[in-house]
Design an enzyme around this catalytic site. Sequence first.
Site, PDB file in Angstrom:
ATOM      1  N   LYS A   1       0.852  -1.181   0.000  1.00  0.00           N
ATOM      2  CA  LYS A   1       0.000   0.000   0.000  1.00  0.00           C
ATOM      3  C   LYS A   1       0.889   1.232   0.000  1.00  0.00           C
ATOM      4  CE  LYS A   1      -3.733   2.295   2.438  1.00  0.00           C
ATOM      5  NZ  LYS A   1      -4.654   2.248   3.566  1.00  0.00           N
TER       6      LYS A   1
ATOM      7  N   LYS B   1      -2.333  -1.679  -3.701  1.00  0.00           N
ATOM      8  CA  LYS B   1      -3.188  -0.504  -3.666  1.00  0.00           C
ATOM      9  C   LYS B   1      -2.353   0.754  -3.742  1.00  0.00           C
ATOM     10  CE  LYS B   1      -6.339   1.712  -0.515  1.00  0.00           C
ATOM     11  NZ  LYS B   1      -6.871   1.755   0.801  1.00  0.00           N
TER      12      LYS B   1
HETATM   13  C1  PBG Z   1      -7.081   3.371   5.382  1.00  0.00           C
HETATM   14  C2  PBG Z   1      -7.584   3.347   3.976  1.00  0.00           C
HETATM   15  C3  PBG Z   1      -7.444   4.352   3.020  1.00  0.00           C
HETATM   16  C4  PBG Z   1      -8.075   3.881   1.865  1.00  0.00           C
HETATM   17  C5  PBG Z   1      -8.586   2.624   2.155  1.00  0.00           C
HETATM   18  N1  PBG Z   1      -8.246   2.300   3.465  1.00  0.00           N
HETATM   19  C6  PBG Z   1      -6.886   5.717   3.123  1.00  0.00           C
HETATM   20  C7  PBG Z   1      -5.457   5.910   3.386  1.00  0.00           C
HETATM   21  O1  PBG Z   1      -4.688   4.974   3.577  1.00  0.00           O
HETATM   22  O2  PBG Z   1      -5.053   7.081   3.436  1.00  0.00           O
HETATM   23  C8  PBG Z   1      -8.177   4.615   0.568  1.00  0.00           C
HETATM   24  C9  PBG Z   1      -9.203   4.079  -0.378  1.00  0.00           C
HETATM   25  C10 PBG Z   1      -9.503   4.977  -1.526  1.00  0.00           C
HETATM   26  O3  PBG Z   1      -8.834   6.005  -1.754  1.00  0.00           O
HETATM   27  O4  PBG Z   1     -10.462   4.665  -2.248  1.00  0.00           O
HETATM   28  N2  PBG Z   1      -8.084   2.966   6.286  1.00  0.00           N
END
Ligand code: PBG
Length: 325
Positions: free
Chosen positions: A199, A251
């Site tokens: 991520k 992601k």
């Molecule tokens: C963290 C989380 C995020 C997203 C999903 N889970 C935000 C981040 O890490 O800042 C982003 C998902 C998206 O942008 O559609 N709980």
Amino acid sequence: MDLPLIRPRRLRATPALRNLVRETRVQPGQLVLPVFVRDGIDEPRPITSLPGVMQHTLDSVRREAVRVAEAGLGGIMLFGVPLDEHKDASGSVGCDPDGILNRALAAVRDEVGDDTVVMADTCLDEFTDHGHCGVLDADGRVDNDATLEVYCRMAVEQANAGAHVVGPSGMMDGQVSAIRAALDDAGHLDTAILAYSAKYASAFFGPFREAVGSSLQGDRRAYQQDPANRREGLLEATLDLDEGADMVMVKPAGYYLDVLADVAAASPVPVAAYQVSGEYAMLEAAAANGWLDRDRVIAESVTSIVRAGADIVLTYWALELAGRL
Ligand code: PBG
């Protein structure tokens, strides 16, 4: 003149030929719909930067979950949006059985049973008053190991509430093994872990911050990955596999297809990719201006993610795509 011996165009000549030789087919059963549930609202609320996506009430999320099951989607991933006054430094409302996310999980599971897969975001950022994905130490840095203890409580409560799958997304080191042990200790041997493995600290999460009413000041670069790093994505996925992840995720998706292909080539477990809020918002905005053919770019973007190796795609277009397939 030498005529070409091999003519790839032959198999492109008609729709039927193209259909016959198509390598990638997106199926509803591999799509997962991310859904936001907000505390203290009576009507679903639109999210300005995610046109077509709503913050749901506890009632409307039940109906959305029924649509997910009826469309034959793979699952629904729930995110909670608490009242601002319920946020604190340790995100305790995320662990509270009466917190918005756990109530939503219970409501959705009650509604759909085992007809679709109910998934929970296992992360603190929606619930902390500082907006970080973990608890902070005395110097204001995210404290990895103290955060793991909170994730363990959170995952167990999510399983108690009815989640089939928990999705640790905070990028703390060791989060998968810690959560696995906590779930097993609590008797949740069958609750699966979808690890957000690779991520990245991505600006494409922008609209999500509006969707969850994020309180974040600053950024997540001290725990999410540097977008410049490809090899490290494979390291993160390998660590999560060693720790017992049932599924691994990359992601964002569309700008990280190299990482996704690396992970897909190496992973013995199913690989997911999350087409994030910014990927959705960009195409919607361009389409709204008449600059892109909306239906075609949506289909192409998701097909490309599957072609690169995703078995599962989380996308805000999941219901719409299932209706088209
Ligand atoms: C963290 C989380 C995020 C997203 C999903 N889970 C935000 C981040 O890490 O800042 C982003 C998902 C998206 O942008 O559609 N709980």
